[in-house]
Design a protein around this motif. Structure first.
Motif, PDB file in Angstrom:
ATOM      1  N   VAL A 129       0.833  -1.202   0.000  1.00 32.69           N
ATOM      2  CA  VAL A 129       0.000   0.000   0.000  1.00 32.69           C
ATOM      3  C   VAL A 129       0.868   1.254   0.000  1.00 32.69           C
ATOM      4  O   VAL A 129       0.656   2.176  -0.794  1.00 32.69           O
ATOM      5  CB  VAL A 129      -0.938  -0.008   1.222  1.00 32.69           C
ATOM      6  N   PHE A 130       1.872   1.299   0.883  1.00 37.30           N
ATOM      7  CA  PHE A 130       2.750   2.465   0.943  1.00 37.30           C
ATOM      8  C   PHE A 130       3.495   2.661  -0.376  1.00 37.30           C
ATOM      9  O   PHE A 130       3.575   3.780  -0.897  1.00 37.30           O
ATOM     10  CB  PHE A 130       3.753   2.309   2.096  1.00 37.30           C
ATOM     11  N   ARG A 131       4.057   1.582  -0.899  1.00 39.14           N
ATOM     12  CA  ARG A 131       4.840   1.676  -2.127  1.00 39.14           C
ATOM     13  C   ARG A 131       3.975   2.123  -3.307  1.00 39.14           C
ATOM     14  O   ARG A 131       4.365   2.991  -4.090  1.00 39.14           O
ATOM     15  CB  ARG A 131       5.482   0.325  -2.442  1.00 39.14           C
ATOM     16  N   THR A 132       2.798   1.539  -3.428  1.00 34.22           N
ATOM     17  CA  THR A 132       1.925   1.853  -4.548  1.00 34.22           C
ATOM     18  C   THR A 132       1.440   3.301  -4.493  1.00 34.22           C
ATOM     19  O   THR A 132       1.403   3.992  -5.516  1.00 34.22           O
ATOM     20  CB  THR A 132       0.718   0.896  -4.564  1.00 34.22           C
ATOM     21  N   ALA A 133       1.082   3.764  -3.293  1.00 35.57           N
ATOM     22  CA  ALA A 133       0.635   5.146  -3.147  1.00 35.57           C
ATOM     23  C   ALA A 133       1.763   6.119  -3.491  1.00 35.57           C
ATOM     24  O   ALA A 133       1.542   7.143  -4.149  1.00 35.57           O
ATOM     25  CB  ALA A 133       0.138   5.392  -1.721  1.00 35.57           C
ATOM     26  N   PHE A 134       2.969   5.795  -3.052  1.00 41.27           N
ATOM     27  CA  PHE A 134       4.136   6.650  -3.311  1.00 41.27           C
ATOM     28  C   PHE A 134       4.402   6.766  -4.813  1.00 41.27           C
ATOM     29  O   PHE A 134       4.620   7.859  -5.343  1.00 41.27           O
ATOM     30  CB  PHE A 134       5.350   6.070  -2.585  1.00 41.27           C
ATOM     31  N   GLU A 135       4.349   5.642  -5.509  1.00 41.37           N
ATOM     32  CA  GLU A 135       4.588   5.664  -6.952  1.00 41.37           C
ATOM     33  C   GLU A 135       3.421   6.313  -7.694  1.00 41.37           C
ATOM     34  O   GLU A 135       3.614   7.028  -8.682  1.00 41.37           O
ATOM     35  CB  GLU A 135       4.813   4.236  -7.475  1.00 41.37           C
ATOM     36  N   PHE A 136       2.194   6.072  -7.217  1.00 42.42           N
ATOM     37  CA  PHE A 136       1.016   6.678  -7.843  1.00 42.42           C
ATOM     38  C   PHE A 136       1.101   8.200  -7.810  1.00 42.42           C
ATOM     39  O   PHE A 136       0.673   8.884  -8.739  1.00 42.42           O
ATOM     40  CB  PHE A 136      -0.249   6.203  -7.121  1.00 42.42           C
ATOM     41  N   CYS A 137       1.655   8.733  -6.714  1.00 44.91           N
ATOM     42  CA  CYS A 137       1.798  10.179  -6.559  1.00 44.91           C
ATOM     43  C   CYS A 137       3.126  10.680  -7.105  1.00 44.91           C
ATOM     44  O   CYS A 137       3.592  11.771  -6.719  1.00 44.91           O
ATOM     45  CB  CYS A 137       1.647  10.568  -5.082  1.00 44.91           C
ATOM     46  N   GLU A 138       3.734   9.885  -8.003  1.00 41.13           N
ATOM     47  CA  GLU A 138       4.993  10.250  -8.665  1.00 41.13           C
ATOM     48  C   GLU A 138       6.073  10.582  -7.642  1.00 41.13           C
ATOM     49  O   GLU A 138       6.801  11.558  -7.770  1.00 41.13           O
ATOM     50  CB  GLU A 138       4.766  11.414  -9.631  1.00 41.13           C
ATOM     51  N   LEU A 194      -3.065  11.236   0.282  1.00 42.70           N
ATOM     52  CA  LEU A 194      -3.872  10.197  -0.352  1.00 42.70           C
ATOM     53  C   LEU A 194      -4.252   9.110   0.642  1.00 42.70           C
ATOM     54  O   LEU A 194      -5.388   8.614   0.640  1.00 42.70           O
ATOM     55  CB  LEU A 194      -3.092   9.589  -1.529  1.00 42.70           C
ATOM     56  N   LEU A 195      -3.308   8.745   1.509  1.00 39.08           N
ATOM     57  CA  LEU A 195      -3.542   7.674   2.483  1.00 39.08           C
ATOM     58  C   LEU A 195      -4.127   8.184   3.797  1.00 39.08           C
ATOM     59  O   LEU A 195      -4.403   7.386   4.699  1.00 39.08           O
ATOM     60  CB  LEU A 195      -2.223   6.941   2.762  1.00 39.08           C
ATOM     61  N   ASP A 196      -4.291   9.510   3.918  1.00 42.32           N
ATOM     62  CA  ASP A 196      -4.802  10.094   5.164  1.00 42.32           C
ATOM     63  C   ASP A 196      -3.910   9.765   6.361  1.00 42.32           C
ATOM     64  O   ASP A 196      -4.395   9.404   7.446  1.00 42.32           O
ATOM     65  CB  ASP A 196      -6.233   9.621   5.442  1.00 42.32           C
ATOM     66  N   ILE A 197      -2.598   9.871   6.166  1.00 34.67           N
ATOM     67  CA  ILE A 197      -1.650   9.641   7.251  1.00 34.67           C
ATOM     68  C   ILE A 197      -0.668  10.794   7.303  1.00 34.67           C
ATOM     69  O   ILE A 197      -0.614  11.623   6.395  1.00 34.67           O
ATOM     70  CB  ILE A 197      -0.872   8.311   7.071  1.00 34.67           C
TER      71      ILE A 197
END
Length: 380
Positions: free
Chosen positions: A340-349, A358-361
């Motif tokens: 989840v962390f990796r995918t969100a990071f890459e999704f947000c370039e 995006l993750l609300d953290i």
């Protein structure tokens, strides 16, 4: 970061188009706006807040009860829900209303500059400190200091912030002299500070010191009766800025606005109205003029009364999790979290701030995990 002696004040919504009884009723709703709203064309902050839905009316009543005290306040809400507007209204209803209101975005500080920005520094305290400088606490003396994205403050600065709140004095960087201050602190966050405390990224003692009063701002989709009053407020504002006549929103356009999920909350609604006015060449804004995000509508109910998940990505995720459970992998929960962390990071370039939102953290929580996973360097 900005200081302003002015605050958001309640007033009636602008007059409705002649003959529209529904809009006239909406115009009885109280409205908050930022005093500098027209300068925030690219800001992610909400520039207006309306209280028409029963959920937001209840929030306004709670604000009115707690504002006259000097208690510290924590405002919880997603990005774009109007946290600064609520903070400004708390200030406006307090005995500090004629003193400064200073708004500071804690997420904008690098760790090396956070102490200097908040508490000030003396000449020669560090390379580049060519003169003494008062920090934001001193700038807000006698008034209110609004600390937005408080969860992004580094732990080392959290310790010093706690001391300032306890001792009610600041010591500038490079100085040994304490300066008394009288400041009410209103903090805001888009993450659950309890989770950050449990993860070791936010000090528990600071959490309890700040959270004397908690104000939770619901997402726009959770207060649907506020959507159209806000839409017409922004329509009124932007048609004046653009020099347009008085366009309306037709019934289908209103329906589209009401049914959208608004993941970007009030700020997304404002942008949608602005964009629709720019491309509309008619007297009415229609559904096709509103280019909304791909999260277009709430899940529709199937004929048998349940939720139709045929196109729901969460259903696909649930199936993927079941497949993983069947494999009985070691350390599965941690692997899922890492994904989840990796995918969100890459999704947000690879933008840490956007991925955290995006993750609300907290960005600190995200950064610690990315460092542990080797996705970024600890020195970056």
């Amino acid at each position: 970061m900005h200081a302003s002696p002015r605050s958001a004040h309640l007033y009636a919504l602008p007059s409705s188009p002649e003959g529209d009884g529904d809009l006239a009723a909406r115009n009885a709703s109280p409205l908050l706006t930022l005093p500098h709203a027209r300068k925030l064309g690219t800001s992610i902050r909400a520039t207006a807040q309306v209280f028409h839905d029963p959920v937001s009316v209840a929030l306004l009543e709670r604000v009115q009860r707690v504002a006259p005290s000097d208690a510290n306040v924590v405002i919880i809400g997603a990005t774009g829900t109007g946290k600064e507007l609520i903070a400004r209204h708390v200030h406006a209803l307090s005995h500090r209303r004629d003193a400064p209101f200073v708004a500071v975005n804690c997420g904008a500080f690098s760790e090396s500059l956070a102490e200097s920005e908040l508490f000030g520094h003396e000449k020669g305290a560090f390379t580049g400190a060519i003169a003494h400088k008062a920090g934001w606490f001193e700038a807000a003396n006698g008034g209110t200091l609004f600390l937005d994205e408080i969860g992004d403050l580094p732990l080392a600065i959290q310790v010093k912030l706690l001391r300032v709140l306890q001792e009610r004095e600041v010591v500038r960087l490079g100085s040994r002299r304490s300066i008394p201050i009288d400041v009410r602190v209103i903090a805001a966050t888009n993450v659950r500070l309890q989770d950050a405390v449990a993860a070791g990224h936010f000090r528990q003692d600071l959490y309890y010191r700040l959270q004397v009063v908690q104000l939770a701002i619901p997402r726009l989709r959770e207060r649907p009766a506020d959507i159209l009053p806000l839409a017409y407020h922004f329509l009124h504002e932007y048609r004046q800025r653009l020099g347009y006549g008085a366009p309306r929103i037709d019934a289908e356009g209103e329906r589209k606005l009401r049914e959208h999920d608004w993941p970007g909350n009030i700020r997304e609604l404002e942008n949608a109205i602005h964009h629709a006015l720019l491309i509309c060449q008619e007297d009415s804004l229609r559904a096709e003029h509103f280019h909304l995000s791909h999260v277009e509508r709430r899940p529709a109910y199937a004929a048998h009364g349940g939720i139709d998940c045929s196109n729901d990505p969460l259903q696909a995720l649930e199936q993927a999790l079941q497949n993983l459970f069947n494999q009985s992998q070691a350390g599965l929960f941690e692997k899922i979290e890492d994904t989840v962390f990796r995918t969100a990071f890459e999704f947000c370039e690879r933008n840490q701030v956007q991925a955290a939102r995006l993750l609300d953290i907290s960005r600190n929580v995200l950064r610690a995990r990315l460092i542990r996973n080797g996705q970024i360097s600890a020195l970056k």
